[in-house]
Design an enzyme around this catalytic site. Sequence first.
Site, PDB file in Angstrom:
ATOM      1  N   PRO A  30       0.821  -1.220   0.000  1.00 22.53           N
ATOM      2  CA  PRO A  30       0.000   0.000   0.000  1.00 22.53           C
ATOM      3  C   PRO A  30       0.852   1.266   0.000  1.00 22.53           C
ATOM      4  O   PRO A  30       1.976   1.262   0.503  1.00 22.53           O
ATOM      5  CB  PRO A  30      -0.823  -0.111   1.294  1.00 22.53           C
ATOM      6  CG  PRO A  30      -0.172  -1.160   2.122  1.00 22.53           C
ATOM      7  CD  PRO A  30       0.689  -1.998   1.230  1.00 22.53           C
ATOM      8  N   ASP A  31       0.306   2.347  -0.575  1.00 21.60           N
ATOM      9  CA  ASP A  31       1.004   3.641  -0.503  1.00 21.60           C
ATOM     10  C   ASP A  31       0.552   4.364   0.761  1.00 21.60           C
ATOM     11  O   ASP A  31      -0.117   3.774   1.627  1.00 21.60           O
ATOM     12  CB  ASP A  31       0.763   4.455  -1.787  1.00 21.60           C
ATOM     13  CG  ASP A  31      -0.694   4.837  -1.983  1.00 21.60           C
ATOM     14  OD1 ASP A  31      -1.515   4.598  -1.065  1.00 21.60           O
ATOM     15  OD2 ASP A  31      -1.036   5.382  -3.055  1.00 21.60           O
ATOM     16  N   PHE A  32       0.919   5.642   0.881  1.00 18.53           N
ATOM     17  CA  PHE A  32       0.512   6.410   2.060  1.00 18.53           C
ATOM     18  C   PHE A  32      -0.838   7.093   1.875  1.00 18.53           C
ATOM     19  O   PHE A  32      -1.712   7.002   2.713  1.00 18.53           O
ATOM     20  CB  PHE A  32       1.556   7.497   2.367  1.00 18.53           C
ATOM     21  CG  PHE A  32       2.725   7.033   3.177  1.00 18.53           C
ATOM     22  CD1 PHE A  32       2.700   5.848   3.873  1.00 18.53           C
ATOM     23  CD2 PHE A  32       3.872   7.823   3.262  1.00 18.53           C
ATOM     24  CE1 PHE A  32       3.771   5.422   4.624  1.00 18.53           C
ATOM     25  CE2 PHE A  32       4.957   7.413   4.012  1.00 18.53           C
ATOM     26  CZ  PHE A  32       4.912   6.219   4.692  1.00 18.53           C
ATOM     27  N   ARG A  33      -0.976   7.816   0.744  1.00 19.30           N
ATOM     28  CA  ARG A  33      -2.046   8.818   0.674  1.00 19.30           C
ATOM     29  C   ARG A  33      -3.237   8.456  -0.201  1.00 19.30           C
ATOM     30  O   ARG A  33      -4.145   9.266  -0.340  1.00 19.30           O
ATOM     31  CB  ARG A  33      -1.449  10.172   0.244  1.00 19.30           C
ATOM     32  CG  ARG A  33      -0.517  10.725   1.306  1.00 19.30           C
ATOM     33  CD  ARG A  33       0.180  11.999   0.924  1.00 19.30           C
ATOM     34  NE  ARG A  33       1.155  12.369   1.950  1.00 19.30           N
ATOM     35  CZ  ARG A  33       2.367  11.857   2.060  1.00 19.30           C
ATOM     36  NH1 ARG A  33       2.787  10.947   1.192  1.00 19.30           N
ATOM     37  NH2 ARG A  33       3.174  12.235   3.029  1.00 19.30           N
ATOM     38  N   ASN A 105      10.878   5.120  -2.867  1.00 21.03           N
ATOM     39  CA  ASN A 105      10.428   3.849  -2.305  1.00 21.03           C
ATOM     40  C   ASN A 105      11.535   3.129  -1.548  1.00 21.03           C
ATOM     41  O   ASN A 105      12.716   3.259  -1.867  1.00 21.03           O
ATOM     42  CB  ASN A 105       9.870   2.947  -3.401  1.00 21.03           C
ATOM     43  CG  ASN A 105       8.598   3.522  -3.971  1.00 21.03           C
ATOM     44  OD1 ASN A 105       8.029   4.436  -3.380  1.00 21.03           O
ATOM     45  ND2 ASN A 105       8.163   3.021  -5.104  1.00 21.03           N
ATOM     46  N   ASP A 107      11.041  -0.283  -0.876  1.00 19.21           N
ATOM     47  CA  ASP A 107      10.631  -1.692  -0.982  1.00 19.21           C
ATOM     48  C   ASP A 107      11.592  -2.563  -1.778  1.00 19.21           C
ATOM     49  O   ASP A 107      11.343  -3.758  -1.952  1.00 19.21           O
ATOM     50  CB  ASP A 107       9.218  -1.782  -1.594  1.00 19.21           C
ATOM     51  CG  ASP A 107       9.124  -1.069  -2.946  1.00 19.21           C
ATOM     52  OD1 ASP A 107      10.151  -0.939  -3.651  1.00 19.21           O
ATOM     53  OD2 ASP A 107       8.015  -0.645  -3.306  1.00 19.21           O
ATOM     54  N   HIS A 122      15.025   7.907  -0.025  1.00 17.09           N
ATOM     55  CA  HIS A 122      14.538   7.741   1.351  1.00 17.09           C
ATOM     56  C   HIS A 122      15.128   6.503   2.011  1.00 17.09           C
ATOM     57  O   HIS A 122      14.580   5.974   2.975  1.00 17.09           O
ATOM     58  CB  HIS A 122      12.999   7.684   1.371  1.00 17.09           C
ATOM     59  CG  HIS A 122      12.381   9.031   1.112  1.00 17.09           C
ATOM     60  ND1 HIS A 122      11.076   9.207   0.720  1.00 17.09           N
ATOM     61  CD2 HIS A 122      12.911  10.281   1.169  1.00 17.09           C
ATOM     62  CE1 HIS A 122      10.838  10.495   0.556  1.00 17.09           C
ATOM     63  NE2 HIS A 122      11.924  11.173   0.820  1.00 17.09           N
TER      64      HIS A 122
HETATM   65  P1  CNA Z   1       1.998   8.797  -1.593  1.00 14.42           P
HETATM   66  O1  CNA Z   1       1.973  10.152  -1.011  1.00 14.42           O
HETATM   67  O2  CNA Z   1       1.292   7.707  -0.878  1.00 14.42           O
HETATM   68  O3  CNA Z   1       1.395   8.938  -3.068  1.00 14.42           O
HETATM   69  C1  CNA Z   1       1.228   7.830  -3.897  1.00 14.42           C
HETATM   70  C2  CNA Z   1       0.485   8.288  -5.142  1.00 14.42           C
HETATM   71  O4  CNA Z   1       0.438   7.179  -6.022  1.00 14.42           O
HETATM   72  C3  CNA Z   1      -0.969   8.706  -4.868  1.00 14.42           C
HETATM   73  O5  CNA Z   1      -1.147  10.041  -5.277  1.00 14.42           O
HETATM   74  C4  CNA Z   1      -1.826   7.729  -5.689  1.00 14.42           C
HETATM   75  O6  CNA Z   1      -2.860   8.375  -6.380  1.00 14.42           O
HETATM   76  C5  CNA Z   1      -0.828   7.164  -6.671  1.00 14.42           C
HETATM   77  N1  CNA Z   1      -1.093   5.773  -7.036  1.00 14.42           N
HETATM   78  C6  CNA Z   1      -1.328   4.726  -6.209  1.00 14.42           C
HETATM   79  N2  CNA Z   1      -1.453   3.583  -6.905  1.00 14.42           N
HETATM   80  C7  CNA Z   1      -1.333   3.930  -8.224  1.00 14.42           C
HETATM   81  C8  CNA Z   1      -1.396   3.195  -9.434  1.00 14.42           C
HETATM   82  N3  CNA Z   1      -1.580   1.875  -9.470  1.00 14.42           N
HETATM   83  N4  CNA Z   1      -1.243   3.868 -10.603  1.00 14.42           N
HETATM   84  C9  CNA Z   1      -1.064   5.221 -10.596  1.00 14.42           C
HETATM   85  N5  CNA Z   1      -0.974   5.952  -9.474  1.00 14.42           N
HETATM   86  C10 CNA Z   1      -1.101   5.310  -8.293  1.00 14.42           C
HETATM   87  O7  CNA Z   1       3.485   8.282  -1.847  1.00 14.42           O
HETATM   88  P2  CNA Z   1       4.773   9.118  -2.280  1.00 14.42           P
HETATM   89  O8  CNA Z   1       5.707   8.120  -2.814  1.00 14.42           O
HETATM   90  O9  CNA Z   1       4.443  10.307  -3.083  1.00 14.42           O
HETATM   91  O10 CNA Z   1       5.284   9.649  -0.858  1.00 14.42           O
HETATM   92  C11 CNA Z   1       6.545   9.469  -0.482  1.00 14.42           C
HETATM   93  C12 CNA Z   1       6.686   8.530   0.704  1.00 14.42           C
HETATM   94  C13 CNA Z   1       5.897   7.263   0.610  1.00 14.42           C
HETATM   95  C14 CNA Z   1       8.096   8.076   0.749  1.00 14.42           C
HETATM   96  O11 CNA Z   1       8.668   8.525   1.912  1.00 14.42           O
HETATM   97  C15 CNA Z   1       8.090   6.544   0.702  1.00 14.42           C
HETATM   98  O12 CNA Z   1       9.123   5.990   1.452  1.00 14.42           O
HETATM   99  C16 CNA Z   1       6.758   6.199   1.244  1.00 14.42           C
HETATM  100  N6  CNA Z   1       6.218   4.841   0.965  1.00 14.42           N
HETATM  101  C17 CNA Z   1       6.895   3.940   0.239  1.00 14.42           C
HETATM  102  C18 CNA Z   1       6.353   2.704  -0.028  1.00 14.42           C
HETATM  103  C19 CNA Z   1       7.146   1.715  -0.850  1.00 14.42           C
HETATM  104  O13 CNA Z   1       8.367   1.696  -0.756  1.00 14.42           O
HETATM  105  N7  CNA Z   1       6.471   0.917  -1.678  1.00 14.42           N
HETATM  106  C20 CNA Z   1       5.075   2.375   0.462  1.00 14.42           C
HETATM  107  C21 CNA Z   1       4.398   3.328   1.239  1.00 14.42           C
HETATM  108  C22 CNA Z   1       4.979   4.558   1.485  1.00 14.42           C
END
Ligand code: CNA
Length: 253
Positions: A30-33, A105, A107, A122
Amino acid sequence: MYSDIIKLFQAAQKIIVFTGAGISTNCGIPDFRSPNGLYRTLKQRYNDLPYPEAIFDLGYFQENPAPFFDLSRDICSQNAEPSLAHKFIAWLESEGKIALVVTQNIDMLHHRSGLKKVLECHGTYRSAHCLSCRKYYTFEDIDDDMLAGEIPHCDCGGIIKPDIVFFGEALPQRFYELYAKPPDADLVLVMGSSLTVEPAAGFAVNLAQNIPSILVNLEPTHYDGLFTYAIHQDIDMFTQQVWSELQPDFLPQ
Ligand code: CNA
């Protein structure tokens, strides 16, 4: 619009890619926002957490590292495979078209896709340090604990913290150098970031104002207007469309 985007990819020889958590949601991380992102679920999952960001706060971690290690089990799951978009970026590199990839990311999926020119701004789980004696550990040294959601401890008794950049910690020195002097580029591609976390987001936003730029993100960001193309679409659907045009014998898996 797509035909213009294809032309941009065909002409580009020095692409800078900037990725965020959205590139890994299709891998089950999952993402954050996003509406179902971690920020909505963390408080329910960890009752003691005072606010969602506390899970990546050094002071909170020193007192209660358990939520971070429990969450880490999901983020560095060995079951997660690189998405089509991760593979697309690695393919662009194999075609000699990538100047640099900067990812927010943690991950490790860009590495698992075989990508070489990637800066994890990060930080990473691939290395770790004891908070007490600073002894260095690799992911393999602590992966049994990490994947079980347990707290890894050093020989000295200290807690071992993966080299993830927590709130208030500096990003890698190399990131600041690249921020000040990015490599020469002819296209910037941003995938799956809300562009809200600074200074990382600023790196991409600055570039987008100066060279042809493509943003692919499900939801709008505050910076959409600065990009040549801002596309609100699933990243892997976008990738499938573009990759199959660039490499006609491409067969999506
Ligand atoms: P965020 O703020 O959670 O934004 C993610 C964005 O991705 C959102 O605006 C969504 O609309 C968009 N999104 C989600 N799924 C899809 C998809 N399938 N196709 C298109 N768009 C999509 O995350 P950011 O990366 O902007 O914020 C930075 C943080 C999140 C960093 O510090 C990371 O370390 C942190 N993070 C990382 C992971 C990971 O490593 N996978 C997971 C969760 C958080």
